[in-house]
Enzyme design. Structure first.
Site, mmCIF file in Angstrom:
data_model
loop_
_atom_site.group_PDB
_atom_site.id
_atom_site.type_symbol
_atom_site.label_atom_id
_atom_site.label_comp_id
_atom_site.label_asym_id
_atom_site.label_seq_id
_atom_site.Cartn_x
_atom_site.Cartn_y
_atom_site.Cartn_z
ATOM 1 C CG ASP A 242 0.404 -0.496 1.782
ATOM 2 O OD1 ASP A 242 1.221 0.676 1.362
ATOM 3 O OD2 ASP A 242 0.373 -1.096 3.132
ATOM 4 C CD GLU A 271 3.959 -0.347 -1.314
ATOM 5 O OE1 GLU A 271 4.962 -0.008 -2.403
ATOM 6 O OE2 GLU A 271 3.098 -0.741 -0.825
#
Length: 512
Positions: A242, A271
């Site tokens: 993330d 990400e």
């Protein structure tokens, strides 16, 4: 003559130069994989919601499976939005019971949104990385899930949220309460920060970790008993990271090195919303926000074909290709409106999905996308799985299965090279290996008007009939290396060579 005989006898100089390249890529499960994404709480309805109600203590709320998530109100006491603490009751055991669906789609990888203990339904605010949220299951359930997947030839990737924790995390609470706490320098406190601590995106519920402190990285990924390494030992095959760009190049490289040391061939996919090339290397691949933006803008008519193709060509030319094959291509997920809401025209939606599954990379199917689920911005796109839409004649299910099957039968779509075609109002590219039978030509009209174009093919072996593998019945006949293409608005063709004719004629009998 067998395929092996043809390969041995009729390989040309270019074939021989590429020998072994595609077999090596195929041996790497991370390249060209089809990924299925699941929010566990929203995927499989429990048999008895009421029997699970005790797991959701106030202010958490347990919703009925047929309810749709809606925007809530800010709850000051816990510094969260009320829709973040609404739950639908799905768990890991229920997910394991529904693996047949994921396998039947043809997915190679199951990716789960965060499953560690957290305050919220989305799990991006860890309370304890090493413990699974009790309403989802246990560490043993994760291992059982990994075993089930491995038995089906599939892999498991977890979501790693290592930039920040939740405010209810005991480590943070100890640091906040006591300036002398050994955890105090895991965070940066100060009156200049909203909520008194540096937080991700100024969200007071998400205090950021100080990775420059070696104790933090030891805990997260360096030590043998760290979060990253211990889950890999439990059977997990990789991590989706993330807000990876917040970690920065150095720490991503360190994390990837630690993961590979624990489990060679494991995956780190980050990400990153910025331009890709420099992030590939510190990571095995990207969750490719940049390509998602291109596909959605193209489908909505905000990018013209020539402009979009120049952008796409630059993306793939600038980046290491092997890393791009490991990168995840998505058109919707838990952070975006679902594709029918982002791209209202059904034909344009179809075009975007076909390009997602035919460009180099690993396409991600967000749970419910395969049956056409809708949902706008947060939290609507996180609705419970619509199992009632899972019917054999659902057109989105038919399309998804066809696209995934094409990737299985045409290895060029999984691990092949990429060459762009010279087009004007069309998107055009070829995927190829050293075998003509693998070749795929993709042509798409993203515009609102019909298009007729002459297109030069760049694969020297494409000299006979090309048929549309999507089932339209379209056939193109190359003449002197060119094809004439007629495409309706938002039309798309995935063309493959017909290698044999009725009556025994084999136009490629002396071509590998």
């Amino acid at each position: 003559m067998t395929e092996q005989d043809r390969s041995t006898r009729y390989a040309n100089a270019e074939d021989r130069a590429r020998a072994g390249r595609y077999e090596e890529r195929e041996a790497d499960w991370r390249q060209g994989a089809v990924v299925y994404q699941v929010m566990v709480d929203r995927f499989a309805p429990p048999a008895d919601l009421d029997a699970r109600r005790h797991l959701y203590e106030a202010p958490k709320r347990l919703r009925a499976w047929d309810e749709t998530p809606t925007k809530g109100e800010y709850v000051e006491d816990v510094r969260l939005w009320s829709h973040e603490i609404d739950f639908w009751g799905g768990d890991l055991a229920g997910l394991r019971d529904r693996l047949d669906h994921v396998a039947d789609l043809g997915a190679d990888v199951l990716y789960l949104n965060p499953v560690c203990e957290a305050s919220t339904n989305h799990g991006y605010d860890a309370i304890d990385y090493l413990r699974i949220a009790p309403w989802l299951g246990s560490r043993e359930d994760v291992t059982r899930l990994a075993d089930d997947l491995h038995g089906r030839g599939m892999r498991l990737v977890l979501d790693g949220v290592f930039n920040h924790v939740g405010r209810a995390n005991p480590i943070f609470r100890a640091a906040e309460a006591d300036p002398a706490s050994p955890y105090r320098d895991w965070f940066e406190f100060g009156e200049r920060f909203p909520g008194g601590v540096r937080a991700w995106a100024l969200a007071e519920s998400l205090p950021e970790l100080v990775h420059e402190n070696p104790a933090v990285t030891d805990y997260l990924w360096t030590r043998p008993d760290s979060v990253v390494r211990s889950y890999l030992r439990d059977g997990v095959d990789g991590w989706r990271l993330d807000v990876a760009s917040d970690l920065g190049f150095r720490f991503l490289e360190d994390l990837t090195r630690a993961a590979h040391a624990e489990k060679p061939g494991s995956l780190t996919v980050g990400e990153v919303s910025a331009y890709a090339p420099e992030w590939l290397g510190p990571l095995d691949g990207l969750l490719h926000w940049n390509l998602r933006r291109v596909l959605v803008e193209l489908a909505n008519g905000r990018l013209r074909a020539r402009h979009a193709q120049r952008i796409l060509a630059r993306v793939y030319a600038d980046a290491d290709y092997e890393h791009m094959l490991r990168s995840w291509l998505f058109v919707d997920n838990h952070d975006t409106a679902r594709l029918p809401d982002a791209v209202p025209d059904p034909a344009a939606q179809r075009l975007a999905r076909v390009l997602q599954h035919t460009l180099p990379g690993s396409p991600v199917v967000y749970y419910g996308s395969e049956v056409g689920m809708t949902g706008g911005d947060d939290p609507e796109m996180r609705g419970p799985m619509r199992w009632d839409l899972l019917t054999p004649d659902n057109p989105w299910l038919v399309l998804t299965r066809r696209l995934v099957e094409l990737r299985r039968t045409r290895r060029a779509l999984r691990v092949g090279d990429l060459r762009w075609l010279d087009t004007d109002e069309l998107i055009g590219f070829e995927r190829s290996t050293d075998r003509v039978a693998d070749a795929v030509v993709v042509l798409a009209n993203p515009g609102d008007e019909p298009v007729t174009e002459l297109v030069q093919l760049v694969d020297s072996k494409l000299m006979h009939v090309l048929v549309d593998a999507l089932g339209s019945g379209a056939r193109l006949h190359p003449v002197q290396g060119m094809v004439e293409v007629e495409l309706e608005p938002h039309g798309v063709l995935v063309l493959t060579p017909r290698t044999a004719e009725p009556g025994g004629y084999e136009p490629f009998k002396r071509v590998q």
